[in-house]
Design a protein around this motif. Structure first.
Motif, PDB file in Angstrom:
ATOM      1  N   ALA A 162      42.508  41.283  37.307  1.00 46.75           N
ATOM      2  CA  ALA A 162      42.624  40.295  38.379  1.00 46.75           C
ATOM      3  C   ALA A 162      41.342  39.474  38.506  1.00 46.75           C
ATOM      4  CB  ALA A 162      42.955  40.981  39.699  1.00 46.75           C
ATOM      5  N   ALA A 163      40.195  40.123  38.314  1.00 50.40           N
ATOM      6  CA  ALA A 163      38.917  39.404  38.397  1.00 50.40           C
ATOM      7  C   ALA A 163      38.815  38.372  37.281  1.00 50.40           C
ATOM      8  CB  ALA A 163      37.754  40.383  38.325  1.00 50.40           C
ATOM      9  N   ARG A 164      39.242  38.744  36.107  1.00 46.06           N
ATOM     10  CA  ARG A 164      39.208  37.807  34.985  1.00 46.06           C
ATOM     11  C   ARG A 164      40.206  36.673  35.178  1.00 46.06           C
ATOM     12  NH1 ARG A 164      38.473  41.994  29.895  1.00 46.06           N
ATOM     13  NH2 ARG A 164      36.197  42.076  30.019  1.00 46.06           N
ATOM     14  N   ASN A 222      33.333  35.604  35.854  1.00 50.79           N
ATOM     15  CA  ASN A 222      32.658  36.043  34.638  1.00 50.79           C
ATOM     16  C   ASN A 222      32.146  37.458  34.919  1.00 50.79           C
ATOM     17  OD1 ASN A 222      31.410  36.181  32.186  1.00 50.79           O
ATOM     18  ND2 ASN A 222      29.750  34.780  32.717  1.00 50.79           N
ATOM     19  N   VAL A 223      32.678  38.449  34.188  1.00 51.52           N
ATOM     20  CA  VAL A 223      32.354  39.840  34.496  1.00 51.52           C
ATOM     21  C   VAL A 223      31.781  40.550  33.277  1.00 51.52           C
ATOM     22  CG1 VAL A 223      34.084  40.057  36.318  1.00 51.52           C
ATOM     23  CG2 VAL A 223      34.685  40.609  33.972  1.00 51.52           C
ATOM     24  N   LEU A 224      30.963  41.538  33.553  1.00 51.39           N
ATOM     25  CA  LEU A 224      30.424  42.437  32.543  1.00 51.39           C
ATOM     26  C   LEU A 224      31.213  43.738  32.667  1.00 51.39           C
ATOM     27  CD1 LEU A 224      28.068  42.863  30.487  1.00 51.39           C
ATOM     28  CD2 LEU A 224      26.840  43.929  32.366  1.00 51.39           C
ATOM     29  N   ALA A 225      32.162  43.943  31.745  1.00 49.63           N
ATOM     30  CA  ALA A 225      33.082  45.075  31.823  1.00 49.63           C
ATOM     31  C   ALA A 225      32.484  46.299  31.146  1.00 49.63           C
ATOM     32  CB  ALA A 225      34.424  44.697  31.205  1.00 49.63           C
ATOM     33  N   SER A 250      29.338  35.902  37.596  1.00 51.93           N
ATOM     34  CA  SER A 250      29.488  34.642  38.311  1.00 51.93           C
ATOM     35  C   SER A 250      30.916  34.550  38.818  1.00 51.93           C
ATOM     36  CB  SER A 250      29.159  33.457  37.400  1.00 51.93           C
ATOM     37  OG  SER A 250      30.083  33.375  36.335  1.00 51.93           O
ATOM     38  N   GLY A 251      31.089  33.837  39.893  1.00 54.69           N
ATOM     39  CA  GLY A 251      32.399  33.714  40.521  1.00 54.69           C
ATOM     40  C   GLY A 251      32.489  34.646  41.718  1.00 54.69           C
ATOM     41  N   GLU A 252      33.598  34.524  42.442  1.00 50.54           N
ATOM     42  CA  GLU A 252      33.782  35.362  43.624  1.00 50.54           C
ATOM     43  C   GLU A 252      34.953  36.295  43.407  1.00 50.54           C
ATOM     44  OE1 GLU A 252      33.598  33.691  47.434  1.00 50.54           O
ATOM     45  OE2 GLU A 252      32.177  32.140  46.864  1.00 50.54           O
TER      46      GLU A 252
END
Length: 137
Positions: free
Chosen positions: A71-73, A78-81, A60-62
């Motif tokens: 940087a994404a965090r 919301n990322v799946l790393a 979720s998020g852009e």
């Protein structure tokens, strides 16, 4: 209570455990460095200069394409790393393999404990004598 605590601490097993935890923590750091600094760059090179630490899927998020995981965090995504998981899993496999080898070597070096001899039971002659005596009664 203080005396009991002192007895507990002075047991050999507790001190061995403490030393094992400290060495294990240091060893874990070495394995992490081995994985992050040597193995993963080589694996990444084999897969076309891929940086596994920045592999993720945005849930979720852009996030702009090519943005690093950090940087994404920071941007609130919301990322799946999964790249980080791959590195951690390889780290675990190396650590488990090395511990297996250490235990295997230690088992070879330690003297084998012989199983206690089974208590000697009555011989056939003694059993037959008991049966004879029981039949006489």
């Amino acid at each position: 209570m203080l005396t009991e605590f002192k007895e507990f601490i002075n047991r050999g097993n507790v001190l061995d455990l403490a030393v094992g935890v400290i060495i294990g923590g240091a060893f874990g750091t070495i394995v992490k460095s081995l994985t992050d600094d040597l193995i993963m760059p080589l694996v990444g090179r084999v897969f076309g200069n891929m940086d596994f630490s920045n592999l993720y899927v945005v849930l979720s998020g852009e996030v702009a394409p090519g943005t690093s995981l950090a940087a994404a965090r920071e941007g609130g995504a919301n990322v799946l790393a999964y790249g980080n998981f791959i590195s951690t899993f390889i780290n675990f496999l190396i650590l488990a393999f090395v511990i297996f080898q250490i235990v295997k070597a230690a088992n070879r070096l330690m003297p084998k404990k012989e199983a206690p001899a089974a208590p000697a039971g009555p011989t056939e002659v003694e059993l037959l004598a008991e049966i004879r005596d029981a039949l006489k009664k």
